[in-house]
Design a protein around this motif. Structure first.
Motif, PDB file in Angstrom:
ATOM      1  N   VAL A 171       1.030  -1.132  -0.077  1.00  0.00           N
ATOM      2  CA  VAL A 171      -0.084   0.003   0.084  1.00  0.00           C
ATOM      3  C   VAL A 171       0.883   1.330   0.111  1.00  0.00           C
ATOM      4  CG1 VAL A 171      -1.970  -0.961   1.293  1.00  0.00           C
ATOM      5  CG2 VAL A 171      -0.175  -0.018   2.509  1.00  0.00           C
ATOM      6  N   GLU A 172       0.526   2.305  -0.649  1.00  0.00           N
ATOM      7  CA  GLU A 172       1.058   3.297  -0.773  1.00  0.00           C
ATOM      8  C   GLU A 172       0.731   4.380   0.562  1.00  0.00           C
ATOM      9  OE1 GLU A 172       3.428   6.190  -1.065  1.00  0.00           O
ATOM     10  OE2 GLU A 172       3.285   5.112  -3.195  1.00  0.00           O
ATOM     11  N   ALA A 173       1.691   4.575   1.321  1.00  0.00           N
ATOM     12  CA  ALA A 173       1.630   5.141   2.497  1.00  0.00           C
ATOM     13  C   ALA A 173       1.605   6.893   2.657  1.00  0.00           C
ATOM     14  CB  ALA A 173       2.735   4.747   3.741  1.00  0.00           C
ATOM     15  N   LYS A 174       1.698   7.258   1.527  1.00  0.00           N
ATOM     16  CA  LYS A 174       1.912   8.679   1.095  1.00  0.00           C
ATOM     17  C   LYS A 174       2.718   9.595   2.179  1.00  0.00           C
ATOM     18  CE  LYS A 174      -3.006   8.242  -0.317  1.00  0.00           C
ATOM     19  NZ  LYS A 174      -4.358   8.186   0.074  1.00  0.00           N
ATOM     20  N   THR A 175       3.948   9.035   2.462  1.00  0.00           N
ATOM     21  CA  THR A 175       4.767   9.837   3.293  1.00  0.00           C
ATOM     22  C   THR A 175       6.214   9.963   2.616  1.00  0.00           C
ATOM     23  OG1 THR A 175       5.534   9.600   5.649  1.00  0.00           O
ATOM     24  CG2 THR A 175       5.400   7.413   4.654  1.00  0.00           C
ATOM     25  N   HIS A 176       7.186  10.417   3.559  1.00  0.00           N
ATOM     26  CA  HIS A 176       8.467  10.644   2.802  1.00  0.00           C
ATOM     27  C   HIS A 176       9.110   9.326   2.332  1.00  0.00           C
ATOM     28  CE1 HIS A 176      12.794  11.648   2.447  1.00  0.00           C
ATOM     29  NE2 HIS A 176      12.137  12.976   2.290  1.00  0.00           N
ATOM     30  N   ALA A 177       9.660   9.340   0.926  1.00  0.00           N
ATOM     31  CA  ALA A 177      10.107   8.218   0.528  1.00  0.00           C
ATOM     32  C   ALA A 177      11.199   7.212   1.400  1.00  0.00           C
ATOM     33  CB  ALA A 177      10.881   8.482  -0.784  1.00  0.00           C
TER      34      ALA A 177
END
Ligand SMILES: *Cc1c(COP(=O)(O)O)cnc(C)c1O
Length: 407
Positions: free
Chosen positions: A144-150
């Motif tokens: 899942v894409e956590a949408k935080t810093h890489a």
């Protein structure tokens, strides 16, 4: 500006800057938010030690009932020394060495969170050699894409953490067949500083499905470790995730499975409970910008340099006028910058400055780069304070090295 009942300026009269200052009450309040939110589930809060591993912080949380999520032998040792029972310690991490696994087995920790097949084999072999079995959860990567810093996202297929969730059933079958392994749980941790709850919800749903599939396969799961990762408000966002809503997502997806739920919050337990107190060395008027040069640097708090992290910064004494500065440290790197073009109270040499939200991933990531002494750590409780890590002196710093006999 105060930490509990103490004025920061009073503490700074006794302790030279820079220093970290933490609030016991803020940590207790953060712990209570979690324990209240999860009171409807059979849950254990295992504080993620890596966020701030000072033993005084760990002991504060131990007294509140917390367990520990650890990622090294050193962290397990700290947790035990601070009074956290082995039955409340989980051991995570992609690179557990033989020595570390052996040590954790000897201590009888609650569980290993296993991140790969070769690790599973290694744990089984070592447990068998010691005539014991290791309780394990497999860390699954739900993609899942956590949408935080890489640099702090961990739940995408390309990350080094865990096992692709689609491959998990096969690995569970293998785990169940290994002599040194007792399968107890499933573990997921998708990243850090998440401000949106949706990725958690997706991950929980996928984990719930996995637990049902495993049951059909004859493998019973009794523990679901949902990791940590809730963000805090560093001052640029207007909101932070609601722990009650987070717990409700867990409830929705996981309650019916009847498992014990482990939560591993790090940042959201201590991040907003600490400030880095520093002093203005110089106000340097450059051609294009005006710099405030602090006595704290990237070696004390690396988050702005490493993650482009935003930290709220304020003068400790309230100022009438404001001005816009680049706020930097003295280290010989342009990256040693805490903030660019930041409007704060007008600064003068000697003013105290507080860098907020520094309780997590602050002191633990510090180094002696540029041969700077460490910033000491101070814990406040009500009207009292205590130095919980001293600043070493230059003799101690220099004595860390030794010369070979040919010099
Ligand atoms: C870092 C980490 C945590 C804590 O993350 P926070 O964002 O600080 O809450 C929890 N579990 C694991 C496995 C981790 O690596």
């Amino acid at each position: 500006m105060h930490v509990e009942d103490l004025a920061i300026s009073d503490i700074a009269k006794r302790i030279p800057t820079p220093f970290y200052c933490y609030s016991s009450a803020a940590i207790a309040s953060n712990y209570k938010r979690y324990s209240d939110a999860f009171s409807g589930l059979d849950s254990l809060i295992c504080y993620a030690v890596k966020a701030n591993s000072n033993q005084a912080i760990l002991a504060t949380l131990a007294q509140l009932g917390a367990g520990a999520d650890t990622v090294s032998e050193g962290e397990i040792r700290r947790a035990l020394a601070a009074g956290i029972a082995p039955e409340k310690i989980v051991f995570a991490g992609v690179g557990k060495s033989e020595q570390e696994i052996q040590y954790a087995l000897e201590q009888g920790i609650l569980q290993f969170n296993v991140e790969s097949e070769p690790e599973l084999e290694r744990i089984s072999r070592l447990a068998e050699q010691s005539n014991t079995t290791a309780r394990i959860s497999i860390r699954v990567n739900p993609d899942v894409e956590a949408k935080t810093h890489a640099k702090i996202t961990t739940g995408k297929a390309e990350n080094k953490f865990g096992i692709n969730i689609d491959l998990a059933p096969a690995l569970y079958a293998k785990a169940a067949s290994l002599p040194g392994i007792e399968v107890t749980g499933v573990d997921v941790h998708i990243g850090s500083q998440l401000v949106d709850l949706e990725p958690f919800s997706h991950a929980f749903a996928k984990v719930a499905q996995l637990v049902r599939d495993l049951k059909d396969q004859g493998i019973l799961i009794s523990v679901i470790d949902i990791g940590g990762g809730l963000g805090i408000n560093y001052g640029e966002q207007s909101s932070e995730p609601d722990i009650v809503a987070y717990a409700e997502h867990a409830q929705t997806h996981l309650a019916e499975l009847g498992c014990k739920i482990i939560i591993e919050p790090g940042r959201s337990m201590v991040g907003n409970a600490g400030v880095l107190v520093t002093k203005v060395e110089y106000v340097k008027v450059g051609q294009v910008r005006t710099f405030v040069i602090l006595d704290a640097a990237m070696n004390d708090l690396i988050r702005p340099s490493m993650y482009d992290a935003y930290h709220h910064i304020a003068t400790v004494e309230q100022k009438q006028a404001t001005a816009t500065y680049d706020i930097v440290g003295p280290v010989c790197e342009t990256g040693d910058t805490f903030a660019k073009n930041r409007e704060i109270g007008e600064c003068a040499e000697g003013d105290l400055i507080a860098i907020m939200g520094a309780g997590a991933y602050g002191a633990v990531m510090a180094s002696h780069y540029n041969s700077r002494l460490n910033a000491p750590e101070v814990l406040v409780k009500g009207q009292e304070y205590s130095i919980i890590r001293e600043r070493i002196d230059f003799d101690a710093l220099l004595s860390m090295d030794s010369l070979p006999n040919w010099l």
